[in-house]
Design an enzyme around this catalytic site. Structure first.
Site, PDB file in Angstrom:
ATOM      1  N   ARG A 231      40.363  35.004  29.713  1.00  0.00           N
ATOM      2  CA  ARG A 231      41.161  34.260  30.680  1.00  0.00           C
ATOM      3  C   ARG A 231      41.422  35.171  31.885  1.00  0.00           C
ATOM      4  O   ARG A 231      41.554  36.395  31.719  1.00  0.00           O
ATOM      5  CB  ARG A 231      42.507  33.832  30.078  1.00  0.00           C
ATOM      6  CG  ARG A 231      42.426  32.645  29.135  1.00  0.00           C
ATOM      7  CD  ARG A 231      42.084  31.335  29.849  1.00  0.00           C
ATOM      8  NE  ARG A 231      42.039  30.191  28.958  1.00  0.00           N
ATOM      9  CZ  ARG A 231      40.926  29.725  28.366  1.00  0.00           C
ATOM     10  NH1 ARG A 231      39.768  30.305  28.567  1.00  0.00           N
ATOM     11  NH2 ARG A 231      40.988  28.661  27.587  1.00  0.00           N
ATOM     12  N   GLU A 260      41.989  29.346  38.960  1.00  0.00           N
ATOM     13  CA  GLU A 260      40.750  28.551  39.053  1.00  0.00           C
ATOM     14  C   GLU A 260      41.023  27.186  39.675  1.00  0.00           C
ATOM     15  O   GLU A 260      42.065  26.596  39.385  1.00  0.00           O
ATOM     16  CB  GLU A 260      40.160  28.384  37.642  1.00  0.00           C
ATOM     17  CG  GLU A 260      39.767  29.711  37.054  1.00  0.00           C
ATOM     18  CD  GLU A 260      39.346  29.628  35.575  1.00  0.00           C
ATOM     19  OE1 GLU A 260      39.202  28.512  35.058  1.00  0.00           O
ATOM     20  OE2 GLU A 260      39.179  30.689  34.977  1.00  0.00           O
ATOM     21  N   HIS A 278      33.576  29.376  35.151  1.00  0.00           N
ATOM     22  CA  HIS A 278      34.135  29.080  33.816  1.00  0.00           C
ATOM     23  C   HIS A 278      33.181  28.178  33.009  1.00  0.00           C
ATOM     24  O   HIS A 278      33.525  27.049  32.664  1.00  0.00           O
ATOM     25  CB  HIS A 278      35.523  28.427  33.945  1.00  0.00           C
ATOM     26  CG  HIS A 278      36.350  28.574  32.700  1.00  0.00           C
ATOM     27  ND1 HIS A 278      37.700  28.786  32.720  1.00  0.00           N
ATOM     28  CD2 HIS A 278      36.015  28.537  31.379  1.00  0.00           C
ATOM     29  CE1 HIS A 278      38.165  28.872  31.487  1.00  0.00           C
ATOM     30  NE2 HIS A 278      37.158  28.727  30.649  1.00  0.00           N
TER      31      HIS A 278
END
Ligand code: NDP
Ligand code: DGY
Length: 313
Positions: A231, A260, A278
């Site tokens: 993360r 993000e 991602h």
């Protein structure tokens, strides 16, 4: 009457969404001018939430839904869910472990090879015609290097076997020593000093926030590479940018970020960084299995059967 499921999750594939719609009264959060007003309007009827790592399920949302029974996330990570509040209300939480471990490990290896062998740079080098004027600068090989894995869990172990296949030595850091043939470092700083590549595959959340800070990056050193598939919160992002700009570390391969989909301009403009949006688990096969687990967990709950993959804290 079919139970009502609030779908906030956009990564679920069409077939699994359809499956969910056949079994439940599905209401989707997107496409509304005022999503909060939409939730208010349906708050009494919502019994389940299907979410993903993009949509946080915070305390206020959980407390606002009096009949909520289950939150199923289409991700293995659950740091976007307020687990404590869910627990207080005896709301079940499920995630999607195991089915995505191999794909996410593959992504970590893609990033490692891309940044060490400079493949993205090399691709651009050819496309813009630089090859006519000289050779591509050399990369670094993985063989013989020490790979330090932060979080040797399901994904971390898959990363380890792949790195071994590339001839690397493996070390790991976590809160507990495991029965594995790899070197254990209870102290992250020590591991950073010793390893050539550090791969992050631990969970996000407060316990790991800024685990990789300027000191760890300094310890990793100017020949060191950082790969992050965990993360964005695990890394102090401004410190990472400064370390990359100042040559404190050699390069980074990132799949996850602090905010993000906002990726700092400084990272985008650097050559020694490979950036992915991602996509750790983003294959048709894996996303299908993840979506099916979500549907099966929701179905099991409303049929009074045991959950397949409950998050137990
Ligand atoms: P696991 O629970 O199997 O493994 C997590 C590992 O992290 C364990 O080995 C644990 O070891 C370690 N860990 C936990 N807390 C800490 C801590 N405070 N400090 C150091 N290490 C810690 O999870 P998975 O391998 O299934 O998934 C890991 C994470 O990867 C997910 O939570 C998610 O955030 C991320 N992920 C990202 C994806 C992407 O698309 N980029 C896709 C899938 C997952 P110990 O308990 O000994 O500390
Ligand atoms: C996860 O599963 O935690 C990923 O980040 C989303 O696919």
């Amino acid at each position: 009457m079919k139970p009502t499921v609030l779908l906030t999750c956009r990564i679920i594939l069409e077939a699994e969404k359809k499956d969910l719609e056949e079994r439940f009264n599905v209401i989707t959060l997107w496409g509304h001018e005022d999503p909060e007003a939409f939730i208010q309007e349906h708050k009494e009827e919502i019994q389940a939430i299907v979410t993903d790592h993009i949509f946080p399920v915070r305390k206020e949302l959980i407390e606002n839904l009096p009949n909520l029974e289950i939150i199923a996330t289409d991700s293995v990570g659950f740091s976007h869910i307020d687990i404590e509040t869910a627990k207080e209300r005896e709301i079940k939480v499920t995630n999607t472990p195991d089915v995505l471990s191999e794909c996410t490990a593959d992504t970590a290896l893609c990033l490692m090879m891309a940044v060490m062998r400079r493949t993205c740079e090399a691709d651009l080098f050819l496309r813009v015609g630089k090859w006519f004027h000289g050779d591509m600068p050399l990369g670094r090989r993985p063989r013989g290097k020490l790979c330090g894995i932060v979080g040797l869990g399901r994904i971390g172990k898959e990363i380890a076997t792949r790195c071994e296949a590339f001839g690397m030595e493996i070390a790991y850091h976590g809160r507990t020593k495991q029965d594995v043939p790899y070197r254990y470092y209870p102290d992250l700083q020590r591991m950073a000093e010793d390893c050539d590549v550090m791969i992050l595959s631990c969970p996000g959340g407060p316990a790991t926030a800024n685990l990789v800070d300027s000191h760890i990056l300094e310890a990793l050193g100017q020949e060191g590479f950082l790969i992050n598939v965990s993360r964005g919160t695990v890394v102090d992002e401004p410190a990472l940018i400064a370390a990359l700009q100042g040559g404190v570390i050699a390069g980074a391969g990132l799949d996850v970020y602090l905010d993000e989909p906002n990726v700092p301009e400084e990272l985008i403009s650097m050559d020694n960084v490979v950036l992915l949006p991602h996509i750790g688990s983003a294959t048709v096969e894996t996303r299908t299995e993840m979506g099916q687990l979500v549907v099966d967990n929701i179905a099991a709950h409303f049929e009074g059967k045991p959950l397949l993959t409950e998050v137990k804290i």
